[in-house]
Structures are given as C-alpha cells and as structure tokens.
Design an enzyme around this catalytic site. Structure first.
Site, PDB file in Angstrom:
ATOM      1  N   CYS A  61       8.183  13.488 119.695  1.00 27.74           N
ATOM      2  CA  CYS A  61       7.379  14.711 119.729  1.00 27.74           C
ATOM      3  C   CYS A  61       8.231  15.826 120.322  1.00 27.74           C
ATOM      4  CB  CYS A  61       6.057  14.502 120.473  1.00 27.74           C
ATOM      5  SG  CYS A  61       6.226  14.071 122.217  1.00 27.74           S
ATOM      6  N   CYS A  80       3.414  13.862 126.153  1.00 27.13           N
ATOM      7  CA  CYS A  80       2.027  13.675 125.682  1.00 27.13           C
ATOM      8  C   CYS A  80       1.955  12.705 124.497  1.00 27.13           C
ATOM      9  CB  CYS A  80       1.395  15.017 125.300  1.00 27.13           C
ATOM     10  SG  CYS A  80       1.239  16.165 126.691  1.00 27.13           S
ATOM     11  N   SER A 103       4.286  11.350 122.020  1.00 26.96           N
ATOM     12  CA  SER A 103       5.167  10.212 121.684  1.00 26.96           C
ATOM     13  C   SER A 103       5.152   9.087 122.719  1.00 26.96           C
ATOM     14  CB  SER A 103       6.589  10.671 121.359  1.00 26.96           C
ATOM     15  OG  SER A 103       7.226  11.255 122.474  1.00 26.96           O
ATOM     16  N   ASP A 120      -0.648  18.910 118.888  1.00 19.40           N
ATOM     17  CA  ASP A 120      -0.104  18.985 120.245  1.00 19.40           C
ATOM     18  C   ASP A 120      -1.240  19.280 121.225  1.00 19.40           C
ATOM     19  OD1 ASP A 120       1.164  19.611 122.591  1.00 19.40           O
ATOM     20  OD2 ASP A 120       2.583  21.017 121.699  1.00 19.40           O
TER      21      ASP A 120
HETATM   22  P1  4NP Z   1       4.257  16.634 123.551  1.00 20.84           P
HETATM   23  O1  4NP Z   1       3.462  17.862 124.194  1.00 20.84           O
HETATM   24  O2  4NP Z   1       5.281  17.228 122.606  1.00 20.84           O
HETATM   25  O3  4NP Z   1       3.200  15.866 122.845  1.00 20.84           O
HETATM   26  O4  4NP Z   1       4.898  15.882 124.712  1.00 20.84           O
HETATM   27  C1  4NP Z   1       4.121  18.918 124.834  1.00 20.84           C
HETATM   28  C2  4NP Z   1       4.542  18.761 126.125  1.00 20.84           C
HETATM   29  C3  4NP Z   1       5.170  19.797 126.787  1.00 20.84           C
HETATM   30  C4  4NP Z   1       5.355  21.001 126.138  1.00 20.84           C
HETATM   31  C5  4NP Z   1       4.921  21.162 124.834  1.00 20.84           C
HETATM   32  C6  4NP Z   1       4.317  20.110 124.177  1.00 20.84           C
HETATM   33  N1  4NP Z   1       5.966  22.079 126.831  1.00 20.84           N
HETATM   34  O5  4NP Z   1       6.037  23.178 126.252  1.00 20.84           O
HETATM   35  O6  4NP Z   1       6.408  21.907 127.985  1.00 20.84           O
END
Ligand code: 4NP
Length: 157
Positions: free
Chosen positions: A8, A13, A15, A125
């Site tokens: 991800c 979150c 992955s 997301d």
């Molecule tokens: P993930 O979600 O890609 O499912 O782990 C996110 C976690 C952090 C961020 C964006 C999406 N961030 O911008 O920090």
C-alpha cells in the site's frame, strides 16, 4: 514455497492488515508451510513504525493479530516475491515504475482483482477515515484474500 507481498502507500493500514489476514487464514487451513507473506509501502513515511493504532484495534476486534513494522518497497522485492499485490491503482503504478518492473509484470496485480464479485479496483485508503472505514477495509480484504487463497491452492500458479 510461494512468496506473496502486499503493498500500500504507508504500510501502516491496508497492507499490514492484508498480510495479517492472509497469515491468519494460512494457519487456520494448515497451509503456513506453503507460503511466505510480507507487506510494505511505496512511500517511506512510516519506515520502522508499528501499524496505525486503528488498524491494530480493528484487527484485534476481528480476531486477527498483527506483527509488522513498516518498510518501504524496494526493487529487490520484485526479484524475491512471486506475487506482488497492490491495494490501489496508485500503488500499482508506483510498483510498475520500479526499474526492473518490466521483467516482472506478470506478478504485479491489484488485490481486488481477486474480488471477482466486485467492479471496484481499489481497497480504499482509510487513513483519513473513521472506524467504519477501517472495518470496510477489513471486509474487503477478508473477502479478497479468501478468493486469493482459493486461486493459490486450486492450481499451480
Ligand atoms: P496505508 O494508509 O497506505 O493503507 O498504510 C496510509 C497511511 C499513511 C499515510 C497515507 C496512507 N500517510 O500519508 O502518512
């Protein structure tokens, strides 16, 4: 031994939850010795971090334990893993931009390509969402991984 990598953006979150659900189902089905699973992010924002507390809480409430620290995707991953599953189109594009991706196109897929009942391509997301969004992610992943496991265990792909 087949090696599966879940990818991800942040690796805190979607992955790590996908990896944990996959590992949980492997144990349930006594298939752990056939597969290795890992997860990573295309971005480096959360390298070394535990999963998001909301992801940990959601997994716990669904009976799944997570043991992972954030790491960033590396081109070596395309050499090491047999299947690289992107959570959304943006992750997919970033994986395909790795310098060696052209040699490995066949193993780079969308997680929801296994969610055959759905037309949606992406696991949304949940980072800026609510508890409900985290549960929706859980349900999408749970279903997609059931289908993934059927495919992985029903032929020699
Ligand atoms: P993930 O979600 O890609 O499912 O782990 C996110 C976690 C952090 C961020 C964006 C999406 N961030 O911008 O920090």
């Amino acid at each position: 031994m087949k090696k599966i990598l879940f990818v991800c953006l942040g690796n805190i979150c979607r992955s790590p939850l996908a990896e944990a659900i996959f590992v949980h189902k492997l144990k349930e089905k006594d298939l752990s010795h056939h597969f290795k699973a890992d997860s990573c992010g295309t971005a480096n924002y959360h390298v070394g971090d535990k999963p998001d507390p909301r992801t940990l809480q959601n997994a716990l409430s669904n009976g799944v334990s997570i043991n992972h620290l954030g790491r960033q995707l590396h081109s070596n991953d395309l050499e090491e893993f047999d299947l690289v599953l992107a959570m959304d189109e943006s992750n997919l594009q970033n994986i395909r931009r790795l310098p060696n991706a052209s040699n490995h196109q066949h193993k780079i897929k969308l997680m929801r390509s296994y969610d055959v009942d759905q037309k949606e391509n992406s696991v949304p997301d949940p980072y800026y969402g609510t508890e409900k969004d985290f549960q929706q992610v859980f349900e999408i992943l749970n279903h997609s991984i059931d289908r993934l496991l059927i495919e992985l265990t029903s032929d020699n792909r």
